[in-house]
Design a protein around this motif. Structure first.
Motif, PDB file in Angstrom:
ATOM      1  N   GLY A 173      91.073  73.280  43.399  1.00 61.24           N
ATOM      2  CA  GLY A 173      90.426  74.420  44.260  1.00 61.24           C
ATOM      3  C   GLY A 173      90.559  75.798  43.554  1.00 61.24           C
ATOM      4  O   GLY A 173      90.483  76.786  44.433  1.00 61.24           O
ATOM      5  N   VAL A 174      90.722  75.995  42.338  1.00 62.09           N
ATOM      6  CA  VAL A 174      90.648  77.020  41.984  1.00 62.09           C
ATOM      7  C   VAL A 174      89.479  77.340  40.506  1.00 62.09           C
ATOM      8  O   VAL A 174      89.104  76.122  39.924  1.00 62.09           O
ATOM      9  N   ARG A 175      89.214  78.519  40.254  1.00 60.36           N
ATOM     10  CA  ARG A 175      88.283  78.940  38.900  1.00 60.36           C
ATOM     11  C   ARG A 175      89.268  79.506  38.069  1.00 60.36           C
ATOM     12  O   ARG A 175      89.552  80.560  38.281  1.00 60.36           O
ATOM     13  N   ALA A 176      89.410  78.978  36.789  1.00 62.24           N
ATOM     14  CA  ALA A 176      90.536  79.561  35.724  1.00 62.24           C
ATOM     15  C   ALA A 176      89.770  80.713  35.322  1.00 62.24           C
ATOM     16  O   ALA A 176      88.450  80.628  34.900  1.00 62.24           O
ATOM     17  N   GLN A 177      90.412  81.723  35.082  1.00 58.30           N
ATOM     18  CA  GLN A 177      90.135  82.954  34.187  1.00 58.30           C
ATOM     19  C   GLN A 177      90.256  82.550  32.657  1.00 58.30           C
ATOM     20  O   GLN A 177      91.651  82.479  32.287  1.00 58.30           O
ATOM     21  N   ARG A 178      89.381  82.488  31.754  1.00 58.64           N
ATOM     22  CA  ARG A 178      89.678  82.329  30.329  1.00 58.64           C
ATOM     23  C   ARG A 178      89.751  83.571  29.558  1.00 58.64           C
ATOM     24  O   ARG A 178      88.843  84.353  29.479  1.00 58.64           O
ATOM     25  N   VAL A 179      91.042  83.837  28.862  1.00 55.66           N
ATOM     26  CA  VAL A 179      91.313  84.970  28.119  1.00 55.66           C
ATOM     27  C   VAL A 179      91.661  84.411  26.832  1.00 55.66           C
ATOM     28  O   VAL A 179      92.427  83.481  26.397  1.00 55.66           O
ATOM     29  N   THR A 180      90.803  84.750  25.570  1.00 60.56           N
ATOM     30  CA  THR A 180      91.112  84.697  24.303  1.00 60.56           C
ATOM     31  C   THR A 180      92.033  85.525  23.468  1.00 60.56           C
ATOM     32  O   THR A 180      92.087  86.704  24.059  1.00 60.56           O
ATOM     33  N   THR A 181      92.692  85.122  22.637  1.00 60.67           N
ATOM     34  CA  THR A 181      93.652  85.921  21.847  1.00 60.67           C
ATOM     35  C   THR A 181      92.865  87.135  21.054  1.00 60.67           C
ATOM     36  O   THR A 181      93.461  88.284  20.552  1.00 60.67           O
ATOM     37  N   ASP A 182      91.471  86.826  20.798  1.00 63.15           N
ATOM     38  CA  ASP A 182      90.875  87.806  20.086  1.00 63.15           C
ATOM     39  C   ASP A 182      90.056  88.800  20.984  1.00 63.15           C
ATOM     40  O   ASP A 182      89.349  89.498  20.590  1.00 63.15           O
ATOM     41  N   GLN A 183      90.296  88.525  22.388  1.00 70.20           N
ATOM     42  CA  GLN A 183      89.577  89.315  23.441  1.00 70.20           C
ATOM     43  C   GLN A 183      90.240  90.750  23.732  1.00 70.20           C
ATOM     44  O   GLN A 183      91.487  90.838  23.391  1.00 70.20           O
TER      45      GLN A 183
END
Length: 294
Positions: free
Chosen positions: A267-277
């Motif tokens: 029941g969640v929506r993951a926030q995707r964070v990349t190492t080059d961001q």
């Protein structure tokens, strides 16, 4: 000489001030709420309401769903649940662990600026460390200091027990409804979706999945020796082989689909964070998404 945690926090505070002050109007903009404690009224349920606020007695009596409304408590308690397993140390110049550290320090400072309390749960397979929630800059420094402390190497052959991490988070935060940030690459044993769903049932949960681009698309580096950070297994591979690259891309796609399905079940929506961001841009986007959901 200024200690490393203080240098890091000063740099992040300067960047936070420049990038976020014009986007967050006031210390209590209703992006992340405190826990309401005073009941004020009942009203008909709407599609965007939290089902946990349904008054089932009134709903059964009137044959229509009603939700309870509360006076908002502005004091917020936030927890940072951070995966510090071996796979989080993957990365060349700036790895996942470094990215999670900077993001955690930024979030802690952002929340504490409004007079709120923040705590942390640092987890790996060998040990865990719980920092009780407090307010103020010294608390952010304490969390940052612990995050910069090197973790002992794990035993080869062990994968991350993500379920244990989430169960620990649920047990630690059980006393009061809180805002919980879960930071992990979600590389580990399956079955984490159920404890994540239980955590989400009680708290407002923001899942931040930290990803290195090389995990999704293998760079062409010729023949290299690769090692599984979780199990210690080593393999000599030719990264220029198009068949190998195609198979790895298929596996990466299947894993993305599996992770997305697990998040939906929880029941969640993951926030995707990349190492080059740009981490501050990622944080601004995260705040914006949270505001739009509300």
């Amino acid at each position: 000489m200024t200690p490393a945690p203080d240098r890091l926090l000063r740099r992040l505070e300067w960047r936070l001030g420049r990038r976020l002050d014009g986007r967050l109007q006031g210390n209590y903009r209703t992006v992340w709420h405190g826990a309401g404690i005073d009941f004020t009224d009942l009203r008909l349920y709407a599609a965007e309401d939290d089902v946990r606020h349904i008054d089932w007695n009134v709903t059964a009596r009137l044959d229509e769903p009603y939700v309870r409304q509360y006076t908002e408590d502005r004091e917020l308690t936030a927890w940072l649940v951070i995966d510090r397993s071996a796979s989080m140390r993957f990365g060349r110049e700036k790895g996942k662990e470094s990215t999670a550290t900077e993001l955690a320090a930024s979030i802690a400072r952002l929340i504490s600026r409004g007079g709120n309390r923040v705590g942390a749960i640092l987890f790996d397979n060998l040990s865990h460390h719980v920092i009780p929630p407090r307010g103020g800059r010294d608390q952010v420094l304490r969390i940052t200091r612990e995050l910069l402390r090197p973790t002992p190497p794990d035993k080869p052959g062990r994968t991350t027990d993500l379920s244990a991490m989430l169960q620990l988070a649920a047990a630690t935060t059980a006393k009061r409804r809180s805002l919980v940030f879960v930071m992990s690459d979600f590389i580990g044993d399956p079955g984490w979706d159920r404890p994540l769903a239980r955590l989400t049932h009680r708290h407002e949960v923001v899942v931040i999945r930290v990803v290195d681009p090389a995990e999704v698309e293998l760079p062409d580096l010729g023949v290299i020796l690769v090692e599984d950070a979780e199990t210690g297994e080593q393999l000599l591979v030719d990264t220029s082989d198009p068949l190998l690259r195609g198979r790895l891309a298929e596996q990466a796609g299947a894993r993305e689909d599996e992770l997305a399905a697990g998040m939906r079940r929880a029941g969640v929506r993951a926030q995707r964070v990349t190492t080059d961001q740009d981490l501050l841009a990622a944080l601004v986007d995260m705040v914006g998404r949270s505001g739009r959901r509300r």
